[in-house]
Design a protein around this motif. Structure first.
Motif, PDB file in Angstrom:
ATOM      1  N   ASP A 165       0.817  -1.206   0.000  1.00  0.00           N
ATOM      2  CA  ASP A 165       0.000   0.000   0.000  1.00  0.00           C
ATOM      3  C   ASP A 165       0.855   1.261   0.000  1.00  0.00           C
ATOM      4  N   LEU A 166       1.916   1.290   0.786  1.00  0.00           N
ATOM      5  CA  LEU A 166       2.782   2.462   0.779  1.00  0.00           C
ATOM      6  C   LEU A 166       3.461   2.649  -0.569  1.00  0.00           C
ATOM      7  N   MET A 167       3.928   1.548  -1.151  1.00  0.00           N
ATOM      8  CA  MET A 167       4.633   1.655  -2.433  1.00  0.00           C
ATOM      9  C   MET A 167       3.705   2.074  -3.572  1.00  0.00           C
ATOM     10  N   LEU A 168       2.471   1.566  -3.574  1.00  0.00           N
ATOM     11  CA  LEU A 168       1.577   1.809  -4.700  1.00  0.00           C
ATOM     12  C   LEU A 168       0.676   3.029  -4.518  1.00  0.00           C
ATOM     13  N   THR A 169       0.365   3.388  -3.272  1.00  0.00           N
ATOM     14  CA  THR A 169      -0.598   4.473  -3.052  1.00  0.00           C
ATOM     15  C   THR A 169      -0.048   5.618  -2.201  1.00  0.00           C
ATOM     16  N   GLY A 170       1.080   5.408  -1.538  1.00  0.00           N
ATOM     17  CA  GLY A 170       1.643   6.460  -0.699  1.00  0.00           C
ATOM     18  C   GLY A 170       1.075   6.515   0.697  1.00  0.00           C
ATOM     19  N   ARG A 171       0.056   5.697   0.996  1.00  0.00           N
ATOM     20  CA  ARG A 171      -0.523   5.672   2.340  1.00  0.00           C
ATOM     21  C   ARG A 171      -0.792   4.240   2.775  1.00  0.00           C
ATOM     22  N   THR A 172      -0.937   4.055   4.078  1.00  0.00           N
ATOM     23  CA  THR A 172      -1.260   2.731   4.613  1.00  0.00           C
ATOM     24  C   THR A 172      -2.769   2.528   4.519  1.00  0.00           C
ATOM     25  N   LEU A 173      -3.181   1.526   3.762  1.00  0.00           N
ATOM     26  CA  LEU A 173      -4.605   1.223   3.618  1.00  0.00           C
ATOM     27  C   LEU A 173      -5.117   0.421   4.801  1.00  0.00           C
ATOM     28  N   PHE A 174      -4.191  -0.200   5.528  1.00  0.00           N
ATOM     29  CA  PHE A 174      -4.513  -0.933   6.746  1.00  0.00           C
ATOM     30  C   PHE A 174      -3.511  -0.522   7.811  1.00  0.00           C
ATOM     31  N   GLY A 175      -3.892  -0.686   9.055  1.00  0.00           N
ATOM     32  CA  GLY A 175      -2.967  -0.398  10.144  1.00  0.00           C
ATOM     33  C   GLY A 175      -3.692  -0.024  11.417  1.00  0.00           C
ATOM     34  N   ALA A 176      -3.532  -0.844  12.447  1.00  0.00           N
ATOM     35  CA  ALA A 176      -4.132  -0.553  13.742  1.00  0.00           C
ATOM     36  C   ALA A 176      -3.318   0.521  14.452  1.00  0.00           C
ATOM     37  N   ASN A 177      -3.985   1.329  15.270  1.00  0.00           N
ATOM     38  CA  ASN A 177      -3.273   2.353  16.025  1.00  0.00           C
ATOM     39  C   ASN A 177      -2.250   1.713  16.949  1.00  0.00           C
ATOM     40  N   PRO A 178      -1.057   2.273  17.019  1.00  0.00           N
ATOM     41  CA  PRO A 178      -0.016   1.705  17.894  1.00  0.00           C
ATOM     42  C   PRO A 178      -0.305   2.016  19.362  1.00  0.00           C
ATOM     43  N   SER A 179       0.348   1.304  20.240  1.00  0.00           N
ATOM     44  CA  SER A 179       0.179   1.562  21.672  1.00  0.00           C
ATOM     45  C   SER A 179       0.622   2.970  22.020  1.00  0.00           C
ATOM     46  N   LYS A 180       1.660   3.440  21.360  1.00  0.00           N
ATOM     47  CA  LYS A 180       2.139   4.805  21.561  1.00  0.00           C
ATOM     48  C   LYS A 180       2.257   5.486  20.212  1.00  0.00           C
ATOM     49  N   GLY A 181       1.530   6.566  20.065  1.00  0.00           N
ATOM     50  CA  GLY A 181       1.604   7.338  18.837  1.00  0.00           C
ATOM     51  C   GLY A 181       2.135   8.727  19.124  1.00  0.00           C
ATOM     52  N   GLN A 182       1.262   9.737  18.961  1.00  0.00           N
ATOM     53  CA  GLN A 182       1.666  11.120  19.200  1.00  0.00           C
ATOM     54  C   GLN A 182       1.031  11.696  20.457  1.00  0.00           C
ATOM     55  N   GLU A 183       0.449  10.803  21.300  1.00  0.00           N
ATOM     56  CA  GLU A 183      -0.322  11.268  22.446  1.00  0.00           C
ATOM     57  C   GLU A 183       0.480  12.120  23.421  1.00  0.00           C
ATOM     58  N   LEU A 184       1.742  11.822  23.609  1.00  0.00           N
ATOM     59  CA  LEU A 184       2.546  12.524  24.603  1.00  0.00           C
ATOM     60  C   LEU A 184       3.170  13.813  24.061  1.00  0.00           C
ATOM     61  N   ASP A 185       2.941  14.083  22.791  1.00  0.00           N
ATOM     62  CA  ASP A 185       3.500  15.289  22.170  1.00  0.00           C
ATOM     63  C   ASP A 185       5.012  15.383  22.344  1.00  0.00           C
ATOM     64  N   ASP A 186       5.667  14.238  22.383  1.00  0.00           N
ATOM     65  CA  ASP A 186       7.104  14.228  22.636  1.00  0.00           C
ATOM     66  C   ASP A 186       7.944  14.208  21.360  1.00  0.00           C
ATOM     67  N   HIS A 187       7.296  14.162  20.225  1.00  0.00           N
ATOM     68  CA  HIS A 187       8.047  14.193  18.973  1.00  0.00           C
ATOM     69  C   HIS A 187       8.217  15.625  18.480  1.00  0.00           C
ATOM     70  N   TYR A 188       7.204  16.454  18.675  1.00  0.00           N
ATOM     71  CA  TYR A 188       7.184  17.816  18.160  1.00  0.00           C
ATOM     72  C   TYR A 188       8.367  18.626  18.684  1.00  0.00           C
ATOM     73  N   TYR A 189       9.172  19.162  17.769  1.00  0.00           N
ATOM     74  CA  TYR A 189      10.350  19.971  18.084  1.00  0.00           C
ATOM     75  C   TYR A 189      11.379  19.210  18.919  1.00  0.00           C
ATOM     76  N   GLY A 190      11.300  17.888  18.906  1.00  0.00           N
ATOM     77  CA  GLY A 190      12.244  17.090  19.670  1.00  0.00           C
ATOM     78  C   GLY A 190      13.616  17.056  19.024  1.00  0.00           C
ATOM     79  N   SER A 191      14.553  16.457  19.742  1.00  0.00           N
ATOM     80  CA  SER A 191      15.912  16.310  19.228  1.00  0.00           C
ATOM     81  C   SER A 191      15.894  15.446  17.970  1.00  0.00           C
ATOM     82  N   ILE A 192      16.608  15.877  16.949  1.00  0.00           N
ATOM     83  CA  ILE A 192      16.610  15.168  15.670  1.00  0.00           C
ATOM     84  C   ILE A 192      17.634  14.046  15.720  1.00  0.00           C
ATOM     85  N   PRO A 193      17.222  12.797  15.473  1.00  0.00           N
ATOM     86  CA  PRO A 193      18.157  11.664  15.495  1.00  0.00           C
ATOM     87  C   PRO A 193      19.277  11.851  14.475  1.00  0.00           C
TER      88      PRO A 193
END
Length: 700
Positions: A208-236
């Motif tokens: 789906d990612l290769m052919l359409t650019g988006r995930t057509l399937f996928g359950a929500n992960p246990s941890k996503g963006q809920e903690l707002d800890d990615h925004y403006y975080g340290s860049i790996p």
């Protein structure tokens, strides 16, 4: 250590190169064309072409190409070698003025919206001297427009260039009324480009990612963006290495890349350049998106520019920061401090308010697509209803003008309806409204509805044209006025009363706004087909034909191209779903159910009364959802086949929207439940946790 300024713009045939390599008279003429929009003198093309060729060859180039932007949304190119035979055994390196100015391309396979038949293959490219030529991969790239044999516009650049000239013309009429000595007004843009990075090896395991650019399937992960800890975080460091290489390559091409940071969702980032002219900004943004993908691949990433690659996560936009500036360095959207500048600013602001209100439909159309439908109205993007946010200070001023009141400004200043003195407008007078589609942010407007993968061309072509119309309307009424100040005040009051419904400072996500917008008579096109069908409405055709931007035929063709693209995108997604469920997901479920059945049978065979509740319950739920998935699979297949009974681009798009998409969503619901139940050993698709969390991206 190599310094940025040592190589910035080194692969661009820019002003420094032109000044050094062209005769002074030729340089002055070309400079006038670039900065003032004046016509290039005939006969100079050969001189310029020869200088370009010599410079490019010295930089290692062997080919040239006319680089254009067809209606596919991406760029196109055909490489031609500089080499030309001198005799049977010798060659020359040639690049003529004719080759610079005009090229020929097979146009039959590019979208034309029915303007051309397949057998009418010829198309032409023509040099755009207002955008700098550059070198990429040993090829000299010449920015061009693209048209058919009959002269019909087949690209995105031509209408944009026309709109730039139109807004310049009408803005200068207004500035003249205020005694402003400017001789050129340029629309400027600074696009904030959002994108996702995922590990390339995991990406390659998701059809789906290769052919359409988006995930057509996928359950929500246990941890996503809920903690707002990615925004403006340290860049790996691995991501930083990608960004460093991306910056360097873009700097070589003269792109003023300035800002980079983590965005809200895991794996999401943003890049933003400094403002520049709309035409150049559009070309450079196309290069930016291309280089993002290319350099991501070099670093073991896949760069995703889809507007909503992960359900339940923030999607990606391209915030279009738009303003008008003069050749004297004046930003016309800066409130200023002097009375004359204040009045000029308020008139231009009033014109923009009227333009956005009158042409809500066109702005919504400019961001309409199957992919952006998943993003608009979600938690990170503005709603599909167009409105303007001004901020507290400016809203107070506008209200006072509209109501004919006198207000006391900050710092003991006063403002009369005559605009003799405008209270100081603080650039940070109020918090930014993240839900507003069209927000004033101190000295510019930020149009936030544009999708990540979109070209800047259509939105800015529309913005330029609708604002030009209102500037022209004001000039029409004021030119020759015996009492300009009084007539201007009356015009502002009348215009603001008529169009104030478009102003909104509240929460655009709140359901009450939908009802309030309806009460105000604002448009709410929830889906792309609802919006796109209005592209060639009578008022829109009249607008674009009045200013020579697009003909009725060209507008209808664009409507059909966009509607057809919508249908094709969903069709590809539907077929990809069928393939993934049939070949990957149901086999995984069957294998795991077989394993569970064997375990249950084995336990019972032991005769020890071992409990099988867990296995039986799990088996039951997997079986139920597998059967449910299979039922929805067949329903989706039937829905996809049913499109053959539909005729017309709009009708087909509506069918996909109302009959195919719902079946896709119903199928996904079962599959996402199965992902949570099937053992990892059997579930071969990388999950959201794999793709977004993570270790492969967040570590070196």
């Amino acid at each position: 250590m190599e310094k940025v300024l040592d190589y910035f713009g080194c692969n661009v045939f820019n002003d420094d190169v032109m000044q050094a390599r062209l005769p002074k008279s030729v340089y002055r003429n070309l400079k006038s064309t670039i900065e003032e929009g004046n016509a290039l003198e005939r006969g100079l093309a050969s001189v310029i072409a020869n200088a370009m060729k010599d410079w490019a060859i010295e930089k290692g180039a062997t080919h040239y190409t006319h680089w254009f932007q067809p209606m596919t949304g991406i760029t196109a190119e055909k490489h031609e070698c500089f080499i030309a035979p001198q005799d049977a055994t010798h060659a020359l390196m040639e690049f003529s003025g004719k080759e610079l100015i005009k090229g020929e391309s097979d146009a039959s396979s590019f979208p034309s919206g029915g303007m051309r038949s397949t057998f009418e293959a010829r198309g032409y490219t023509a040099w755009d001297p207002t955008s700098y030529a550059f070198i990429k991969d040993k090829v000299l790239y010449v920015p061009t427009v693209f048209c058919s044999y009959s002269g019909a516009t087949l690209d995105k650049k031509t209408p944009l260039l026309r709109s730039i000239e139109v807004v310049n013309k009408e803005a200068l009429r207004v500035l003249k009324l205020f005694g402003n000595p400017a001789t050129r007004v340029l629309a400027k843009v600074g696009p904030e480009q959002e994108y996702f990075l995922v590990d390339k090896k995991l990406y390659q395991r998701r059809k789906d990612l290769m052919l359409t650019g988006r995930t057509l399937f996928g359950a929500n992960p246990s941890k996503g963006q809920e903690l707002d800890d990615h925004y403006y975080g340290s860049i790996p460091r691995r991501v930083q290495a990608f960004m460093d290489d991306l910056n360097k390559e873009l700097w070589k091409l003269g792109v003023f890349v300035k800002t980079e940071h983590k965005e809200v969702a895991p794996g999401q980032y943003e890049l933003a350049p400094v403002y520049t002219g709309t035409n150049l900004a559009t070309d450079q943004n196309q290069l930016t998106m291309e280089y993002m993908k290319r350099i991501a691949d070099d670093h073991g990433f896949a760069c995703l520019l889809h507007e909503k690659p992960f359900a339940g996560m923030n999607g990606s936009g391209k915030h279009n920061n738009w303003s008008l500036a003069t050749n004297l360095g004046e930003n016309l959207l800066d409130p200023g401090s002097s009375p004359s500048a204040n009045a000029q600013f308020l008139v231009i602001l009033t014109c923009i308010i009227a333009a956005v209100d009158k042409h809500q439909d066109l702005l919504r159309i400019s961001v309409a697509s199957a992919s952006n439908d998943h993003r608009l109205g979600a938690n990170e993007a503005p709603p599909a209803i167009v409105s303007i946010f001004l901020g507290e200070d400016l809203q107070e001023v506008i209200d006072a003008i509209e109501e004919g009141k006198t207000i006391q400004g900050r710092e003991s200043q006063y403002m009369e309806v005559g605009v003799d003195s405008l209270p100081a407008i603080r650039k940070d007078a109020t918090d930014r409204n993240r839900t507003s589609p069209f927000a004033f942010t101190g000295n510019k407007f930020e149009f936030r509805m544009l999708g990540s993968g979109f070209s800047l061309s259509c939105t800015n072509m529309i913005l330029n044209t609708i604002v030009a119309e209102e500037l022209g309307n004001f000039a029409d009424q004021m030119e020759g006025s015996a009492n300009f100040r009084e007539d201007m005040n009356v015009w502002m009051q009348k215009t603001l009363k008529k169009h104030k419904r478009i102003l909104f400072s509240g929460n655009g996500y709140d359901e009450s706004w939908v009802k309030e917008a309806e009460r105000r008579g604002l448009l709410n096109y929830r889906t792309a087909p609802e919006a796109l069908v209005h592209y060639d409405d009578e008022k829109n055709v009249a607008l674009f034909e009045k200013y020579g931007i697009l003909t009725h035929q060209e507008m209808t063709s664009r409507k059909d191209i966009l509607l057809e693209n919508y249908s094709k995108v969903i069709n590809i997604e539907g077929l990809t779903m069928l393939q993934m469920v049939t070949k990957d997901i149901l086999p995984a479920c069957t294998t795991y159910m077989n394993e569970l059945s064997k375990t249950i049978s084995h336990k019972k065979e032991l005769g020890m009364n071992l409990p099988c509740d867990m296995e039986e319950s799990l088996l039951k739920h997997i079986s139920e959802n597998s059967c449910g998935a299979y039922r929805k699979l067949t329903e989706l297949e039937t829905a996809l086949q049913g499109v053959g009974n539909v005729t017309g681009e709009y009708e087909t798009a509506v069918y996909y929207c109302e009959h195919v998409l719902p079946k896709m969503n119903e199928l996904r619901e079962h599959v996402d439940k199965l992902e949570k139940m099937v053992a990892r050993k059997y579930w071969t698709l990388p999950t959201y946790t794999d793709l977004l969390n993570l270790d492969k991206i967040e570590t070196e």
